[in-house]
Write a protein that holds these residues in place. Sequence first.
Motif, mmCIF file in Angstrom:
data_model
loop_
_atom_site.group_PDB
_atom_site.id
_atom_site.type_symbol
_atom_site.label_atom_id
_atom_site.label_comp_id
_atom_site.label_asym_id
_atom_site.label_seq_id
_atom_site.Cartn_x
_atom_site.Cartn_y
_atom_site.Cartn_z
ATOM 1 N N LYS A 39 0.816 -1.223 0.000
ATOM 2 C CA LYS A 39 0.000 0.000 0.000
ATOM 3 C C LYS A 39 0.855 1.282 0.000
ATOM 4 O O LYS A 39 0.360 2.357 -0.311
ATOM 5 C CB LYS A 39 -0.916 0.007 1.235
ATOM 6 N N GLN A 40 2.116 1.167 0.396
ATOM 7 C CA GLN A 40 2.989 2.342 0.438
ATOM 8 C C GLN A 40 3.581 2.661 -0.938
ATOM 9 O O GLN A 40 4.213 3.688 -1.118
ATOM 10 C CB GLN A 40 4.126 2.133 1.437
ATOM 11 N N PHE A 41 3.387 1.747 -1.892
ATOM 12 C CA PHE A 41 3.945 1.952 -3.235
ATOM 13 C C PHE A 41 2.846 2.416 -4.200
ATOM 14 O O PHE A 41 1.744 1.870 -4.211
ATOM 15 C CB PHE A 41 4.585 0.664 -3.756
ATOM 16 N N ILE A 42 3.192 3.420 -4.989
ATOM 17 C CA ILE A 42 2.232 3.999 -5.935
ATOM 18 C C ILE A 42 2.809 3.858 -7.334
ATOM 19 O O ILE A 42 3.995 4.144 -7.547
ATOM 20 C CB ILE A 42 2.013 5.500 -5.627
ATOM 21 N N ARG A 43 1.957 3.436 -8.266
ATOM 22 C CA ARG A 43 2.461 3.302 -9.642
ATOM 23 C C ARG A 43 2.627 4.686 -10.262
ATOM 24 O O ARG A 43 1.740 5.533 -10.175
ATOM 25 C CB ARG A 43 1.496 2.456 -10.496
ATOM 26 N N TYR A 44 3.791 4.920 -10.857
ATOM 27 C CA TYR A 44 4.065 6.205 -11.497
ATOM 28 C C TYR A 44 4.947 5.953 -12.713
ATOM 29 O O TYR A 44 6.034 5.380 -12.598
ATOM 30 C CB TYR A 44 4.754 7.155 -10.507
ATOM 31 N N ASP A 45 4.449 6.352 -13.867
ATOM 32 C CA ASP A 45 5.205 6.224 -15.108
ATOM 33 C C ASP A 45 5.567 7.634 -15.570
ATOM 34 O O ASP A 45 4.697 8.425 -15.931
ATOM 35 C CB ASP A 45 4.343 5.509 -16.170
ATOM 36 N N MET A 46 6.864 7.937 -15.528
ATOM 37 C CA MET A 46 7.342 9.282 -15.878
ATOM 38 C C MET A 46 6.818 9.783 -17.211
ATOM 39 O O MET A 46 6.585 10.965 -17.402
ATOM 40 C CB MET A 46 8.867 9.250 -16.011
ATOM 41 N N GLN A 47 6.692 8.869 -18.172
ATOM 42 C CA GLN A 47 6.335 9.287 -19.524
ATOM 43 C C GLN A 47 4.824 9.460 -19.716
ATOM 44 O O GLN A 47 4.389 10.056 -20.690
ATOM 45 C CB GLN A 47 6.894 8.298 -20.550
ATOM 46 N N GLU A 48 4.050 8.953 -18.751
ATOM 47 C CA GLU A 48 2.590 9.041 -18.881
ATOM 48 C C GLU A 48 1.944 9.899 -17.797
ATOM 49 O O GLU A 48 0.948 10.566 -18.036
ATOM 50 C CB GLU A 48 1.972 7.631 -18.819
ATOM 51 N N ASP A 49 2.489 9.858 -16.605
ATOM 52 C CA ASP A 49 1.823 10.487 -15.458
ATOM 53 C C ASP A 49 2.472 11.823 -15.107
ATOM 54 O O ASP A 49 3.670 12.008 -15.269
ATOM 55 C CB ASP A 49 1.901 9.556 -14.234
ATOM 56 N N ASP A 50 1.644 12.726 -14.588
ATOM 57 C CA ASP A 50 2.146 14.025 -14.150
ATOM 58 C C ASP A 50 2.583 13.912 -12.690
ATOM 59 O O ASP A 50 1.774 13.624 -11.809
ATOM 60 C CB ASP A 50 1.047 15.083 -14.311
ATOM 61 N N ILE A 51 3.856 14.187 -12.459
ATOM 62 C CA ILE A 51 4.404 14.068 -11.099
ATOM 63 C C ILE A 51 3.706 15.048 -10.149
ATOM 64 O O ILE A 51 3.543 14.774 -8.964
ATOM 65 C CB ILE A 51 5.933 14.315 -11.113
#
Length: 275
Positions: free
Chosen positions: A46-58
Amino acid sequence: MKDGGKKILILGGSGFIGNAIYKELCNYFDTYATYCSSGGAFEDNKQFIRYDMQEDDIYQLLEKIRPQIIISALRGNFSAQVQAHQHIVEYLVKNDCKLYFLSSANVFDAYSKFPSYEHDKTLSESVYGRLKIRIENMLLRLPKSKMAILRVPMVFGNSSPRVKEMKKFIWNNEPIEVFPNLIINVISDYKLTQQIHYLINRNKSGIFHLGSYDLVHHEDFIKDILERIGSFNPIFKRVFTTNEERYLAVLPKDNKLPKNLRISCQEIIDHHVIG
């Protein structure tokens, strides 16, 4: 005991170094981390969040988690890294937040005559080094209290990509590249994460060189590691980029760490590489 006052977000938390930092900090702080590849253990944490630099806005991710501390160990597409850090800088300016950015000894890879210190001018011949310089320069325009640049040499550890690759080459009877003329310093994942923990606890800012306090020839260091792994007869491919000795080492002059956080090349081989 967790420090209720500090919420930490590690960008690149599924990578080798990012995950080592997560494991070091998660019992002490409210620690979150990002992962990019789908599947695996990170989806269930639960502490990990999916984040794709090329698709998602930081920026959206930062608004959602609202960390007081961001640790950037991002890897991957270079232009996406630059854009992500531009957005992080915008967030830092507007919020009570600080960035610890993992940079590299490669920001000095155009200088080969001497080891490099914190306030030496950066200059790189490599694309990777120039990327790190570009992001560093963005951060150096911020108020000093908002950021720390952590320049790191080659990282070794039992589960490090470098050691795993060397083992694979031995099993497959493939040559291992060594650079006989290259003088480096090194760090282990174990000691690096302790150093970062200390910097966060003491709320340190500025530029830090997080490597061993002594220097070693690349070839000697690799051969010593391989002796630890086992009695093999590895094949070496000796790569001479120049006839003269050259340095790729980051040493501290102004921002030295306490003695218990310093480490020698030999200690890394003896205690941290083969677990």
